[in-house]
Design a protein around this motif. Structure first.
Motif, PDB file in Angstrom:
ATOM      1  N   GLY A   1     -22.814   8.535 -40.362  1.00 51.81           N
ATOM      2  CA  GLY A   1     -24.111   8.566 -40.392  1.00 51.81           C
ATOM      3  C   GLY A   1     -24.607   7.231 -41.141  1.00 51.81           C
ATOM      4  N   PHE A   2     -26.074   6.726 -40.768  1.00 55.18           N
ATOM      5  CA  PHE A   2     -26.534   5.553 -41.247  1.00 55.18           C
ATOM      6  C   PHE A   2     -27.766   5.808 -42.309  1.00 55.18           C
ATOM      7  CE2 PHE A   2     -23.999   3.489 -38.428  1.00 55.18           C
ATOM      8  CZ  PHE A   2     -24.126   2.092 -38.473  1.00 55.18           C
ATOM      9  N   VAL A   3     -27.754   5.228 -43.150  1.00 54.51           N
ATOM     10  CA  VAL A   3     -28.913   5.412 -44.123  1.00 54.51           C
ATOM     11  C   VAL A   3     -29.702   4.259 -44.485  1.00 54.51           C
ATOM     12  CG1 VAL A   3     -29.796   6.419 -46.659  1.00 54.51           C
ATOM     13  CG2 VAL A   3     -27.438   7.251 -45.314  1.00 54.51           C
ATOM     14  N   HIS A   4     -30.995   4.287 -44.286  1.00 54.26           N
ATOM     15  CA  HIS A   4     -31.781   2.849 -44.428  1.00 54.26           C
ATOM     16  C   HIS A   4     -32.037   2.851 -45.963  1.00 54.26           C
ATOM     17  CE1 HIS A   4     -34.789  -0.166 -44.238  1.00 54.26           C
ATOM     18  NE2 HIS A   4     -35.077  -0.010 -43.063  1.00 54.26           N
ATOM     19  N   ALA A   5     -31.526   1.829 -46.914  1.00 55.06           N
ATOM     20  CA  ALA A   5     -31.887   1.685 -48.112  1.00 55.06           C
ATOM     21  C   ALA A   5     -32.219   0.253 -48.437  1.00 55.06           C
ATOM     22  CB  ALA A   5     -30.526   2.133 -48.990  1.00 55.06           C
ATOM     23  N   SER A   6     -32.701  -0.427 -47.317  1.00 59.66           N
ATOM     24  CA  SER A   6     -32.964  -1.737 -47.616  1.00 59.66           C
ATOM     25  C   SER A   6     -34.656  -2.065 -47.813  1.00 59.66           C
ATOM     26  CB  SER A   6     -32.526  -2.649 -46.426  1.00 59.66           C
ATOM     27  OG  SER A   6     -32.970  -3.929 -46.491  1.00 59.66           O
ATOM     28  N   PRO A   7     -35.052  -2.027 -48.906  1.00 63.73           N
ATOM     29  CA  PRO A   7     -36.447  -2.353 -49.318  1.00 63.73           C
ATOM     30  C   PRO A   7     -37.193  -3.475 -48.467  1.00 63.73           C
ATOM     31  CG  PRO A   7     -35.456  -2.976 -51.366  1.00 63.73           C
ATOM     32  CD  PRO A   7     -34.342  -2.460 -50.272  1.00 63.73           C
ATOM     33  N   GLY A   8     -38.313  -3.273 -47.891  1.00 64.39           N
ATOM     34  CA  GLY A   8     -39.148  -4.174 -47.267  1.00 64.39           C
ATOM     35  C   GLY A   8     -38.700  -4.661 -45.830  1.00 64.39           C
ATOM     36  N   THR A   9     -37.463  -3.797 -45.264  1.00 61.19           N
ATOM     37  CA  THR A   9     -36.832  -4.509 -44.198  1.00 61.19           C
ATOM     38  C   THR A   9     -37.553  -3.890 -42.883  1.00 61.19           C
ATOM     39  OG1 THR A   9     -34.782  -4.710 -45.378  1.00 61.19           O
ATOM     40  CG2 THR A   9     -34.572  -4.683 -42.975  1.00 61.19           C
ATOM     41  N   GLY A  10     -38.229  -2.716 -43.041  1.00 61.90           N
ATOM     42  CA  GLY A  10     -38.903  -2.297 -41.665  1.00 61.90           C
ATOM     43  C   GLY A  10     -37.768  -1.441 -41.154  1.00 61.90           C
ATOM     44  N   ALA A  11     -38.367  -1.024 -39.698  1.00 63.54           N
ATOM     45  CA  ALA A  11     -37.869  -0.238 -39.056  1.00 63.54           C
ATOM     46  C   ALA A  11     -36.326  -0.835 -38.474  1.00 63.54           C
ATOM     47  CB  ALA A  11     -38.496   0.574 -37.958  1.00 63.54           C
TER      48      ALA A  11
ATOM     49  N   GLY B   1     -23.279  -1.834 -37.025  1.00 59.96           N
ATOM     50  CA  GLY B   1     -24.126  -2.973 -37.567  1.00 59.96           C
ATOM     51  C   GLY B   1     -25.749  -2.408 -37.375  1.00 59.96           C
ATOM     52  N   VAL B   2     -26.540  -3.266 -37.827  1.00 58.52           N
ATOM     53  CA  VAL B   2     -28.093  -3.071 -37.753  1.00 58.52           C
ATOM     54  C   VAL B   2     -28.729  -4.049 -37.199  1.00 58.52           C
ATOM     55  CG1 VAL B   2     -28.075  -1.022 -39.564  1.00 58.52           C
ATOM     56  CG2 VAL B   2     -28.263  -3.386 -40.112  1.00 58.52           C
ATOM     57  N   ALA B   3     -29.631  -3.823 -36.675  1.00 59.45           N
ATOM     58  CA  ALA B   3     -31.159  -4.848 -36.192  1.00 59.45           C
ATOM     59  C   ALA B   3     -32.123  -4.337 -36.516  1.00 59.45           C
ATOM     60  CB  ALA B   3     -30.626  -5.037 -34.706  1.00 59.45           C
ATOM     61  N   LYS B   4     -33.289  -5.457 -36.462  1.00 58.50           N
ATOM     62  CA  LYS B   4     -34.678  -4.896 -36.596  1.00 58.50           C
ATOM     63  C   LYS B   4     -35.073  -3.963 -35.121  1.00 58.50           C
ATOM     64  CE  LYS B   4     -36.578  -8.880 -38.999  1.00 58.50           C
ATOM     65  NZ  LYS B   4     -37.494  -9.930 -39.054  1.00 58.50           N
ATOM     66  N   LYS B   5     -35.832  -2.830 -35.312  1.00 60.79           N
ATOM     67  CA  LYS B   5     -36.052  -2.207 -34.306  1.00 60.79           C
ATOM     68  C   LYS B   5     -36.383  -2.888 -32.781  1.00 60.79           C
ATOM     69  CE  LYS B   5     -38.610   2.251 -33.399  1.00 60.79           C
ATOM     70  NZ  LYS B   5     -38.935   1.889 -31.872  1.00 60.79           N
ATOM     71  N   ASP B   6     -35.875  -2.490 -31.941  1.00 62.75           N
ATOM     72  CA  ASP B   6     -36.075  -3.312 -30.493  1.00 62.75           C
ATOM     73  C   ASP B   6     -35.811  -4.502 -30.424  1.00 62.75           C
ATOM     74  OD1 ASP B   6     -37.082  -0.590 -29.694  1.00 62.75           O
ATOM     75  OD2 ASP B   6     -39.224  -1.256 -30.129  1.00 62.75           O
ATOM     76  N   SER B   7     -34.927  -5.029 -31.260  1.00 62.71           N
ATOM     77  CA  SER B   7     -34.195  -6.281 -31.186  1.00 62.71           C
ATOM     78  C   SER B   7     -33.023  -6.217 -30.606  1.00 62.71           C
ATOM     79  CB  SER B   7     -34.202  -7.074 -32.504  1.00 62.71           C
ATOM     80  OG  SER B   7     -33.445  -8.133 -32.485  1.00 62.71           O
TER      81      SER B   7
END
Length: 233
Positions: free
Chosen positions: A43-53, A85-91
Motif C-alpha cells: 500500500g502507498f501513503v502520501h506523506a509529502s507536504p506540498g507535493t500535490g497529487a 516509485g511515485v510521479a506527479k499525477k499524470d506525468s
C-alpha cells in the motif's frame, strides 16, 4: 536509489490489481499458468507536504493516484524484487523510485516522504497479526520533515506510548486497550510542551492502526505540523 526516469501508463502488472484490505486469503496464478503463489500486500501513503497529487507505480506501471495524507489500502503484488516509485499525477517521469523485496504473505506500506525537491520512499513492513483478545495495536512514525525527535502519548496516561522517534523512524506495533475516545499528543523529546493533539479517536478492539506525525512546523496552511491516523486492518 534512483532508477530509470520514465515508466509506462498501463495497469497490467499487479495480479490484475485485485484490491485486498485485510488478509491475502487466496493464491493467485502467475501469468504463465504455473503453480499457485501467495501474494504480498503493498500500500502507498502520501506523506509529502506540498507535493500535490501523485501517481504510484509498481514495476514501471502506473497503478493509481492519491493526494496528501491519503492511503490507498493494500494491493496484491507478486513476491520478489519489485520496482516501486511515485510521479506527479499524470506525468510519466518519476519523482523518486527504488527496489523493494516483497515476501509472500507479508504486507508493506510505502510512505512518500519529505518535500517535493527531496521526495523519498520509506518502505515499512506491516505486522498484521491479530492483537491479543480484546486489545488493539498501534505504531507511531515520524514523517514530519525537519522535526526534532518526537514522543507520542495518550492524554491522561503517565508515561509516553512511544519516545524519541526522529524523522523517518518508526516503532513496532504495540498492544493497547481499546477506547471510544483517546486523545493522542506529541511533544519533542525532552520537552514538556505539547506540539499537537489528535482528539477523540476511537480505537476498536481487534484493529491495527498507524499514527504518524505529518507536515512542517514552519507552515500554517494545510501542510502544517499535525498528527493523522490510518487503519491498517
Amino acid at each position: 536509489m534512483k532508477t530509470k526516469n520514465y515508466f509506462g501508463n498501463t495497469t497490467k502488472i499487479i495480479l490484475s490489481l485485485l484490491a485486498i484490505t485485510l488478509t491475502i486469503s487466496a493464491c493467485k496464478k502467475d501469468f504463465n499458468g504455473g503453480d499457485p503463489i501467495e501474494a504480498a500486500g503493498i500500500g502507498f501513503v502520501h506523506a509529502s507536504p506540498g507535493t500535490g497529487a501523485l501517481d504510484f507505480i509498481l514495476d514501471n506501471q502506473k497503478i493509481n493516484s492519491f493526494t496528501y495524507t491519503k492511503d490507498l489500502g493494500y494491493y496484491a503484488a507478486y513476491p520478489g524484487t519489485r520496482l516501486v516509485g511515485v510521479a506527479k499525477k499524470d506525468s510519466l517521469k518519476y519523482l523518486t523510485s527504488g527496489t523493494s523485496i516483497l515476501k509472500s504473505g507479508l504486507f508493506y506500506s510505502v510512505f512518500v516522504v519529505d518535500t517535493l525537491k527531496s521526495t523519498k520512499l520509506l518502505v515499512v513492513e506491516d505486522d498484521l497479526k491479530a492483537p491479543e483478545t480484546d486489545k488493539a495495536k498501534v505504531r507511531f512514525i515520524n514523517l514530519s520533515p525537519g522535526s526534532a525527535a518526537l514522543d507520542l502519548a495518550i492524554v491522561g496516561k503517565d508515561a509516553p506510548l512511544f519516545t524519541a522517534k526522529a524523522f523517518k523512524e518508526f516503532t513496532p506495533f504495540t498492544t493497547i486497550d481499546p477506547s471510544d475516545s483517546y486523545s493522542f499528543q506529541v511533544k519533542e523529546t525532552g520537552s514538556t510542551e505539547v506540539k499537537v493533539t489528535l482528539p477523540a479517536i476511537k480505537i476498536e478492539k481487534g484493529k491495527i492502526y498507524t499514527i504518524w506525525a505529518k507536515g512542517l512546523k514552519s507552515t500554517t496552511d494545510s501542510t502544517k505540523f499535525g498528527l493523522t491516523i490510518m487503519t491498517n486492518k
